[in-house]
Design an enzyme around this catalytic site. Structure first.
Site, PDB file in Angstrom:
ATOM      1  N   THR A  57       0.879  -1.361   0.139  1.00  0.00           N
ATOM      2  CA  THR A  57      -0.120  -0.088   0.059  1.00  0.00           C
ATOM      3  C   THR A  57       0.810   1.400  -0.012  1.00  0.00           C
ATOM      4  O   THR A  57       1.930   1.123   0.378  1.00  0.00           O
ATOM      5  CB  THR A  57      -1.007  -0.042   1.386  1.00  0.00           C
ATOM      6  OG1 THR A  57      -0.257  -0.329   2.452  1.00  0.00           O
ATOM      7  CG2 THR A  57      -2.002  -0.991   1.100  1.00  0.00           C
ATOM      8  N   ASP A  58       0.074   2.474  -0.227  1.00  0.00           N
ATOM      9  CA  ASP A  58       0.723   3.620  -0.430  1.00  0.00           C
ATOM     10  C   ASP A  58       0.772   4.258   1.250  1.00  0.00           C
ATOM     11  O   ASP A  58       0.860   5.685   1.077  1.00  0.00           O
ATOM     12  CB  ASP A  58       0.142   4.542  -1.349  1.00  0.00           C
ATOM     13  CG  ASP A  58      -0.050   3.882  -2.572  1.00  0.00           C
ATOM     14  OD1 ASP A  58       0.887   3.574  -3.227  1.00  0.00           O
ATOM     15  OD2 ASP A  58      -1.077   4.115  -3.125  1.00  0.00           O
ATOM     16  N   SER A  74       1.191   8.455   5.217  1.00  0.00           N
ATOM     17  CA  SER A  74       0.703   8.476   3.604  1.00  0.00           C
ATOM     18  C   SER A  74       1.677   8.803   2.760  1.00  0.00           C
ATOM     19  O   SER A  74       2.158   9.901   2.761  1.00  0.00           O
ATOM     20  CB  SER A  74      -0.598   9.521   3.505  1.00  0.00           C
ATOM     21  OG  SER A  74      -1.081   9.474   2.465  1.00  0.00           O
ATOM     22  N   ARG A  75       2.068   8.046   1.845  1.00  0.00           N
ATOM     23  CA  ARG A  75       3.101   8.292   0.892  1.00  0.00           C
ATOM     24  C   ARG A  75       2.859   9.535  -0.268  1.00  0.00           C
ATOM     25  O   ARG A  75       3.634   9.854  -0.656  1.00  0.00           O
ATOM     26  CB  ARG A  75       3.619   6.989   0.399  1.00  0.00           C
ATOM     27  CG  ARG A  75       4.479   6.138   1.560  1.00  0.00           C
ATOM     28  CD  ARG A  75       5.025   4.852   0.994  1.00  0.00           C
ATOM     29  NE  ARG A  75       5.350   4.297   2.245  1.00  0.00           N
ATOM     30  CZ  ARG A  75       5.079   2.959   2.450  1.00  0.00           C
ATOM     31  NH1 ARG A  75       3.994   2.348   1.456  1.00  0.00           N
ATOM     32  NH2 ARG A  75       5.243   2.458   3.437  1.00  0.00           N
ATOM     33  N   VAL A  76       1.516   9.327  -0.669  1.00  0.00           N
ATOM     34  CA  VAL A  76       1.224  10.021  -1.974  1.00  0.00           C
ATOM     35  C   VAL A  76       0.514  11.052  -1.476  1.00  0.00           C
ATOM     36  O   VAL A  76      -0.225  12.152  -2.366  1.00  0.00           O
ATOM     37  CB  VAL A  76       0.911   9.104  -3.068  1.00  0.00           C
ATOM     38  CG1 VAL A  76       1.838   8.276  -3.525  1.00  0.00           C
ATOM     39  CG2 VAL A  76      -0.528   8.368  -2.791  1.00  0.00           C
TER      40      VAL A  76
END
Lengths: 516, 123
Positions: free
Chosen positions: A352-353, A378-380
């Site tokens: 997951t991101d 949250s990466r994006v």
């Protein structure tokens, strides 16, 4: 009566008996929801087959139980195939005729699924009659490639202050919700669905809630909650309860993804919640062991990572040429004793991101939602955050992380210096402001205003333990006396100089009034 | 090699017209030389299974009424199902059906009525 007669007449007029040659096999052995079938030499993986008891029965006997019973081919072997029985396995017997249907496992999808509760085969289970629409979609398909995708840049607001401020989610992202049992994972998912009501109708995502291995009473409660809040107008529930065959629990997330893709390909936004993938992994392990596939770590089959990666890769933000639709995925994973290093949690974390990690300790302390800010990321999502939220939430994460470090010293508060005391109080206040009850998501403009007040010290005149109450009063005050400030934030999606000035004025008045 | 592999090889040899006595002698000699005579019981059960499977998948034509037999056999032959005789099966109501090695042609009244019933009741 008239319409039924007409319908039957039309069916008879249109009816064309089967002319061609069909491929058939014979059930060699059956047990535990798996059938070993002799023949079907040309069958392919994940193809649907039909168990046909009518072959050796009279018409009268066949009509008594005319509902079709499907199977899903999962193993191709030297002298036959093995299939998972999608339904009542007790009806399958040795020597039973099995017909190839020549199509991969597909489900009917259409816009009329909205508001309905269906099983993983797309059959309605809410007693509201058949679902209109006959377009079939394979439930397994390859995810969109790099060229077909666009960067995630539109926010998906959950309505939960702590998430939208610190772990923002974008449309097309895959954000894992992870934590022990009973810490509010499903609550976050349901609140996110409820919050979509705050979105304008034209950009509101279609929500798909996939209940895997859940108690039917829990799913019924969720459906009732969504109905009561008017959220079923844009929601579809796919359910594979604990009592359903393992094959259903394994297929349910793929069915949810197929439904979500139907809307994504129309240029709409979709949000699919897989509640939860740990149970899907267990169901897949059961099927794999019954299919005699070799067990690996924790007895899961070798392709358990691929099971989740191919599912979650289907979440995407499509480019403009493909309509610009999106499918956001919120998978849920249940941990045991907070162990995120177990096999399935680490797999899904890596796919997951980002993840929202919920802690039992925080939950027991009364923190709602019980998010561990330190390891939730949250990466994006940050590139999808609105300017308004970006402006107000910049420092929160750092401030809260510093507060958690100092929290241990709280019991010695009398011996602490003024600076540390102030920092602890500020952290406590922020924690209180971020608390939020179940089923009460906030519109993003309200979140931005409240967090603006918190980071700019407008709650400093309240004792830390009263900050939560003050925050609720502020919400009422902003609605009542805030004038157009909320509307401006909603429309412009940022807090410009002029708006900031107005907002500060409203907040000062609020503080003044509360002091009286 | 597994018993099933030996059984399949035997089946292939028989199909190619090799003498069964010769195959049997050669098989036993081969197993003896390799010290794998224990496999014989496994090969036997595999062959029995294959024989049973062959009976199940043998060409078979069923008709609802005797009078349809000639037409059914002709039509089935045209579709590649070459049965010697047709069996009467009253439950078919009308028409005929034929099966051969995993292939099925069902032109019976029972199937047509059942399909019609499913179409009418499914939506």
């Amino acid at each position: 009566m008239e319409s039924i007669i007409k319908r039957i007449e039309k069916e008879i007029a249109d009816f064309a008996p089967t002319k061609g040659v069909e491929e058939t096999g014979i059930v060699r052995a059956t047990g535990d929801g798996i059938a070993e079938i002799d023949g079907l030499d040309n069958a392919v993986m994940t193809e649907m087959v039909l168990f046909d008891p009518s072959h050796d029965r009279t018409l009268e006997e066949a009509l008594k139980d005319a509902a079709p019973l499907y199977g899903l081919i999962l193993n191709l072997e030297e002298d036959g195939v093995r299939a998972a029985i999608l339904g009542d396995a007790t009806k399958v017997y040795e020597g039973m005729l099995v017909r190839r249907l020549g199509r991969l496992l597909s489900i009917p999808v259409s816009d009329s699924l909205i508001g309905r509760v269906v099983n993983p085969l797309g059959e309605p289970v809410d007693g509201k009659g058949p679902v209109a629409g006959t377009k079939f979609r394979p439930i397994e398909r390859e995810a969109y490639g790099v060229i077909d995708r666009a960067p995630v840049n539109v926010p998906l607001h959950t309505g939960i202050k702590a998430i939208d401020a610190m772990v923002p989610i974008g449309r097309g992202q895959r954000e894992l919700i992870i934590g022990d049992r009973g810490v509010g994972k499903t609550t976050i998912a349901i609140d996110t669905i409820l919050n979509q009501k705050n979105e304008p109708k034209e950009s509101r995502p279609i929500c798909i809630y996939v209940a895997i291995g859940q108690k039917e009473s829990k799913t019924a409660k969720i459906v009732a909650q969504l109905q009561e809040a008017g959220a079923m107008e844009y929601t579809i529930v796919v359910t594979a309860p604990a009592s359903s065959p393992a094959a259903y629990q394994f297929l349910a997330p793929f069915a949810g993804a197929a439904i979500g893709e139907h809307f994504m390909e129309q240029g709409k936004d979709g949000l699919v919640i897989y509640d939860d993938l740990s149970k899907q992994a267990v169901a897949y392990r059961q099927l794999s062991l019954l299919l005699r596939r070799p067990p690996g770590r924790e007895a899961y089959p070798g392709d358990i990572f691929y099971l989740h990666s191919r599912l979650l890769e289907r979440a995407a933000k499509l480019n403009k040429e493909l309509g610009g639709g999106s499918l956001t995925a919120l998978p849920i994973i249940e941990t045991q004793e907070g162990d995120v290093s177990a096999y399935i949690p680490t797999n899904v974390i890596s796919i997951t991101d980002g993840q929202i990690f919920l802690l039992t300790d925080l939950f027991n302390k009364g923190m709602r939602p019980a998010i561990d800010v330190g390891i939730s990321v949250s990466r994006v999502g940050s590139s999808a955050q609105t300017k308004a939220m970006k402006k107000v939430s910049g420092k929160i994460k750092l401030e809260l992380a510093q507060f958690r470090e100092l929290e241990a010293f709280m019991q010695f508060s009398s011996d602490l210096d003024e600076g540390t005391k102030k920092q602890i109080d500020s952290g406590r206040r922020m924690t209180e402001v971020l608390k939020q009850g179940n089923g009460a998501p906030l519109a993003f403009e309200m979140q931005a205003a409240v967090i603006f007040a918190a980071v700019n010290g407008y709650f400093d005149s309240f004792p830390p333990e009263g900050a939560s109450k003050a925050e609720k009063s502020l919400q009422d005050y902003l609605v009542r006396e805030g004038g157009d400030v909320l509307k401006t934030i909603r429309e412009k999606k940022e807090i410009g100089e002029e708006t900031e000035k107005t907002l500060r004025g409203v907040l000062e008045k609020f503080v003044e009034r509360s002091a009286k | 090699m597994k018993a099933s592999t030996y059984a399949k090889a035997i089946e292939r040899l028989i199909a190619s017209g090799e003498s069964e006595a010769k195959i049997g002698d050669n098989l036993i000699a081969q197993l003896k030389s390799r010290g794998r005579l224990k496999l014989l019981s496994g090969i036997l059960s595999e062959l029995t299974l294959m024989k049973a499977r062959g009976t199940t998948v043998a060409p078979r034509v069923e008709v609802a009424h005797d009078k349809d037999a000639v037409q059914a056999l002709t039509e089935a032959r045209m579709l590649g199902i070459d049965a010697k005789e047709a069996h009467v099966h009253h439950a078919l109501i009308s028409g005929w059906r034929a099966q051969n090695k995993g292939l099925l042609v069902d032109r019976s009244g029972k199937r047509a009525l059942l399909d019609l019933y499913r179409n009418v009741t499914k939506a």
